[in-house]
Scaffold this motif. Sequence first.
Motif, PDB file in Angstrom:
ATOM      1  N   ASP A 244      27.450 -53.117  20.396  1.00 21.11           N
ATOM      2  CA  ASP A 244      28.527 -51.812  20.195  1.00 21.11           C
ATOM      3  C   ASP A 244      28.377 -51.082  21.420  1.00 21.11           C
ATOM      4  OD1 ASP A 244      30.035 -50.158  18.892  1.00 21.11           O
ATOM      5  OD2 ASP A 244      28.911 -49.883  17.365  1.00 21.11           O
ATOM      6  N   ASP A 245      29.362 -50.231  21.699  1.00 16.15           N
ATOM      7  CA  ASP A 245      29.110 -49.224  22.479  1.00 16.15           C
ATOM      8  C   ASP A 245      28.528 -47.940  22.247  1.00 16.15           C
ATOM      9  OD1 ASP A 245      30.473 -51.377  24.039  1.00 16.15           O
ATOM     10  OD2 ASP A 245      32.412 -50.714  23.408  1.00 16.15           O
ATOM     11  N   TYR A 246      27.814 -47.105  23.243  1.00 15.33           N
ATOM     12  CA  TYR A 246      27.249 -45.880  23.084  1.00 15.33           C
ATOM     13  C   TYR A 246      27.335 -45.031  24.036  1.00 15.33           C
ATOM     14  CZ  TYR A 246      24.876 -48.518  19.318  1.00 15.33           C
ATOM     15  OH  TYR A 246      24.733 -49.465  17.986  1.00 15.33           O
ATOM     16  N   VAL A 247      27.474 -43.685  23.891  1.00 21.28           N
ATOM     17  CA  VAL A 247      27.341 -42.754  24.979  1.00 21.28           C
ATOM     18  C   VAL A 247      26.026 -42.286  24.774  1.00 21.28           C
ATOM     19  CG1 VAL A 247      27.806 -40.164  25.122  1.00 21.28           C
ATOM     20  CG2 VAL A 247      29.718 -41.899  24.786  1.00 21.28           C
ATOM     21  N   LEU A 248      25.397 -42.071  26.038  1.00 20.63           N
ATOM     22  CA  LEU A 248      23.977 -41.543  26.382  1.00 20.63           C
ATOM     23  C   LEU A 248      24.180 -40.383  27.113  1.00 20.63           C
ATOM     24  CD1 LEU A 248      21.552 -44.338  26.950  1.00 20.63           C
ATOM     25  CD2 LEU A 248      22.054 -43.478  24.798  1.00 20.63           C
ATOM     26  N   ALA A 249      23.837 -39.159  26.615  1.00 17.61           N
ATOM     27  CA  ALA A 249      23.968 -37.770  27.165  1.00 17.61           C
ATOM     28  C   ALA A 249      23.337 -36.739  26.804  1.00 17.61           C
ATOM     29  CB  ALA A 249      25.619 -37.611  27.147  1.00 17.61           C
ATOM     30  N   ASN A 294      28.642 -36.526  24.328  1.00 20.15           N
ATOM     31  CA  ASN A 294      28.306 -36.518  22.900  1.00 20.15           C
ATOM     32  C   ASN A 294      27.773 -37.530  22.592  1.00 20.15           C
ATOM     33  OD1 ASN A 294      28.101 -36.132  20.172  1.00 20.15           O
ATOM     34  ND2 ASN A 294      30.010 -35.316  19.805  1.00 20.15           N
ATOM     35  N   PRO A 295      26.389 -37.549  22.580  1.00 22.13           N
ATOM     36  CA  PRO A 295      25.542 -38.696  22.063  1.00 22.13           C
ATOM     37  C   PRO A 295      25.095 -38.762  20.490  1.00 22.13           C
ATOM     38  CG  PRO A 295      23.995 -36.917  22.776  1.00 22.13           C
ATOM     39  CD  PRO A 295      25.289 -36.311  22.748  1.00 22.13           C
ATOM     40  N   ALA A 296      26.168 -38.108  19.627  1.00 19.52           N
ATOM     41  CA  ALA A 296      25.876 -38.224  18.385  1.00 19.52           C
ATOM     42  C   ALA A 296      25.695 -39.788  17.684  1.00 19.52           C
ATOM     43  CB  ALA A 296      26.729 -37.474  17.619  1.00 19.52           C
ATOM     44  N   LYS A 297      26.412 -40.399  18.411  1.00 24.53           N
ATOM     45  CA  LYS A 297      26.096 -42.061  17.671  1.00 24.53           C
ATOM     46  C   LYS A 297      25.012 -42.599  18.243  1.00 24.53           C
ATOM     47  CE  LYS A 297      28.699 -46.533  17.990  1.00 24.53           C
ATOM     48  NZ  LYS A 297      29.888 -47.230  18.585  1.00 24.53           N
ATOM     49  N   ALA A 298      24.712 -42.429  19.368  1.00 19.47           N
ATOM     50  CA  ALA A 298      23.394 -43.313  19.642  1.00 19.47           C
ATOM     51  C   ALA A 298      22.296 -42.418  18.950  1.00 19.47           C
ATOM     52  CB  ALA A 298      23.232 -43.053  21.424  1.00 19.47           C
ATOM     53  N   GLU A 299      22.241 -41.160  18.865  1.00 17.92           N
ATOM     54  CA  GLU A 299      21.139 -40.564  18.214  1.00 17.92           C
ATOM     55  C   GLU A 299      21.004 -41.106  16.828  1.00 17.92           C
ATOM     56  OE1 GLU A 299      21.090 -36.521  20.877  1.00 17.92           O
ATOM     57  OE2 GLU A 299      21.746 -36.264  18.775  1.00 17.92           O
ATOM     58  N   GLY A 303      18.454 -44.150  17.131  1.00 17.30           N
ATOM     59  CA  GLY A 303      17.338 -43.112  17.096  1.00 17.30           C
ATOM     60  C   GLY A 303      16.966 -42.665  18.502  1.00 17.30           C
ATOM     61  N   TRP A 304      18.062 -42.615  19.401  1.00 15.25           N
ATOM     62  CA  TRP A 304      17.792 -42.159  20.737  1.00 15.25           C
ATOM     63  C   TRP A 304      17.582 -40.789  20.940  1.00 15.25           C
ATOM     64  CZ3 TRP A 304      20.710 -39.702  24.677  1.00 15.25           C
ATOM     65  CH2 TRP A 304      20.075 -39.690  25.902  1.00 15.25           C
ATOM     66  N   ARG A 305      16.914 -40.195  21.837  1.00 15.85           N
ATOM     67  CA  ARG A 305      16.746 -38.724  22.090  1.00 15.85           C
ATOM     68  C   ARG A 305      16.427 -38.734  23.352  1.00 15.85           C
ATOM     69  NH1 ARG A 305      18.314 -38.440  17.717  1.00 15.85           N
ATOM     70  NH2 ARG A 305      17.881 -37.169  16.004  1.00 15.85           N
ATOM     71  N   ARG A 306      16.896 -37.783  24.217  1.00 17.30           N
ATOM     72  CA  ARG A 306      16.342 -37.598  25.472  1.00 17.30           C
ATOM     73  C   ARG A 306      15.296 -36.750  25.279  1.00 17.30           C
ATOM     74  NH1 ARG A 306      18.232 -32.232  28.213  1.00 17.30           N
ATOM     75  NH2 ARG A 306      19.078 -31.291  26.220  1.00 17.30           N
ATOM     76  N   LYS A 307      14.272 -36.781  26.283  1.00 15.48           N
ATOM     77  CA  LYS A 307      13.027 -35.734  26.094  1.00 15.48           C
ATOM     78  C   LYS A 307      13.071 -34.680  27.158  1.00 15.48           C
ATOM     79  CE  LYS A 307      10.050 -39.379  24.219  1.00 15.48           C
ATOM     80  NZ  LYS A 307       9.526 -40.681  24.626  1.00 15.48           N
ATOM     81  N   VAL A 308      13.552 -35.293  28.376  1.00 19.21           N
ATOM     82  CA  VAL A 308      13.406 -34.160  29.348  1.00 19.21           C
ATOM     83  C   VAL A 308      14.645 -33.250  29.531  1.00 19.21           C
ATOM     84  CG1 VAL A 308      13.170 -33.758  32.122  1.00 19.21           C
ATOM     85  CG2 VAL A 308      12.066 -35.848  30.748  1.00 19.21           C
ATOM     86  N   ASP A 309      14.488 -31.703  29.564  1.00 21.14           N
ATOM     87  CA  ASP A 309      15.501 -30.934  29.681  1.00 21.14           C
ATOM     88  C   ASP A 309      15.909 -30.714  30.899  1.00 21.14           C
ATOM     89  OD1 ASP A 309      13.659 -29.086  30.458  1.00 21.14           O
ATOM     90  OD2 ASP A 309      14.067 -27.995  28.781  1.00 21.14           O
ATOM     91  N   PHE A 310      17.017 -30.038  31.150  1.00 20.56           N
ATOM     92  CA  PHE A 310      17.840 -29.733  32.486  1.00 20.56           C
ATOM     93  C   PHE A 310      16.644 -29.121  33.490  1.00 20.56           C
ATOM     94  CE2 PHE A 310      20.603 -26.965  35.152  1.00 20.56           C
ATOM     95  CZ  PHE A 310      20.839 -28.221  35.985  1.00 20.56           C
ATOM     96  N   PRO A 311      16.022 -27.973  32.959  1.00 14.15           N
ATOM     97  CA  PRO A 311      15.053 -27.234  34.083  1.00 14.15           C
ATOM     98  C   PRO A 311      13.877 -28.142  34.216  1.00 14.15           C
ATOM     99  CG  PRO A 311      15.709 -25.855  32.138  1.00 14.15           C
ATOM    100  CD  PRO A 311      16.333 -27.075  31.750  1.00 14.15           C
ATOM    101  N   GLY A 312      13.379 -28.843  33.239  1.00 10.01           N
ATOM    102  CA  GLY A 312      12.206 -29.840  33.613  1.00 10.01           C
ATOM    103  C   GLY A 312      12.524 -30.913  34.508  1.00 10.01           C
TER     104      GLY A 312
END
Length: 331
Positions: A244-249, A294-299, A303-312
Amino acid sequence: MAKAALITGITGQDGYHLAEFLHGKGYEVYGIIRGQHNPKRARVEQEQPFVKLLEADITDTSSLIRAIETARPDEFYNLAAISHVGYSFKVPQLVADVTGKGVLNALEAIRLTGGEKTIRFYQASTSEMFGGLDYNRPGKGYDETALFHPRSPYGVAKLYGHWITKNYRESYGMHASCGILFNHEGERRGLEFVTRKISNAVARIHLGKQDHIELGNLDAKRDWGYAGDYVVGMWLMLQQDQPDDYVLATGETHTIGEFLDLAFKEVGINDWKPYVKQNPAFMRPAEVDILLGNPAKAEAKLGWRRKVDFPGMVKLMVQHDIGLESATSLD
Ligand code: NAP
Ligand code: G4F
């Protein structure tokens, strides 16, 4: 038996992170390296001796066939591309051959070696396919259903790669997935991209090795995540029963000015304006003003989640470049 993965673009930012990740999972990792004397070969051999390098080029299908016959991969990650949007305006035909038709070459090489039912394929699609026009989804961001309107030869070539991958999935039943990835950065980002150009310049200014930085459009907004998080999503896509195809963001968007704010504050400079000059040479014939994914589908599905935030991420990049620039002599 250990799974085998074949990665094109092994010398790039994502190739580095993906190779680390797959090696950690116990994969046998093969990487395609191009050119008769690629200066990045030594770096891979030194830092990632577990990667088995195979000489091939994404524009030469016969070389890809030989690489597949040697690696016998379970998974094929196609990360190879001329990936700089600004540069794509300078060499548009080359970009069509490498970034666009190269994807077809990889898919055909898989079919010609009889791998269409056994090799899972990942295509590195991009948010540049959306182009930022018709930005009419306030609060939602671009998801897998949004309209495409690429604004550069790079974006157009990537859209071809995206659709030919979907076409091979539908036509030949291949397990072929596209990751529509928004900008992802980090300490391995090329110096030609704006985030690394800034983090490196800030480190050099801090160390007295440089007195200013020249940039183009400071108003563009990007959805910036950390590359190490995004390669996990690539792998997850290939572990699913169905392709399938997924947005990661990240679901956040920031201006280049905001990146400058955080990067300069990291070295104690509260006002970056005296250190930044605008240079029209870094402006593009057509710009993508805003990207928000919008990464809702990948999440939900991966079960994908980014860990590092923008300031980090900004902190990590500036601190890395301070270390790097401190270790090299004044130039
Ligand atoms: P990158 O650092 O620019 O790496 C590109 C890789 O492609 C390099 O290893 C390069 O090899 C290789 N390559 C170029 N021409 C080739 C050819 N003719 N044959 C074989 N390999 C070739 O890109 P990245 O940031 O890692 O991104 C990986 C992929 O994801 C790219 O396809 C990019 O377009 C896509 N993408 C990236 C982002 C992002 O924000 N980073 C977002 C969406 C999609 P050399 O080192 O020899 O030049
Ligand atoms: O860092 P950039 O070159 O990244 P861009 O164009 O967003 O593309 C990157 O992300 C895409 C995903 O959306 C990938 F597909 C693509 O392969 C690549 O990894 O530029 C970001 C923004 C642009 O608006 C650009 O005009 O920064 C602006 N900018 C301003 N001054 C600059 C500069 N960009 C660069 N590279 N250099 C400058 O001096």
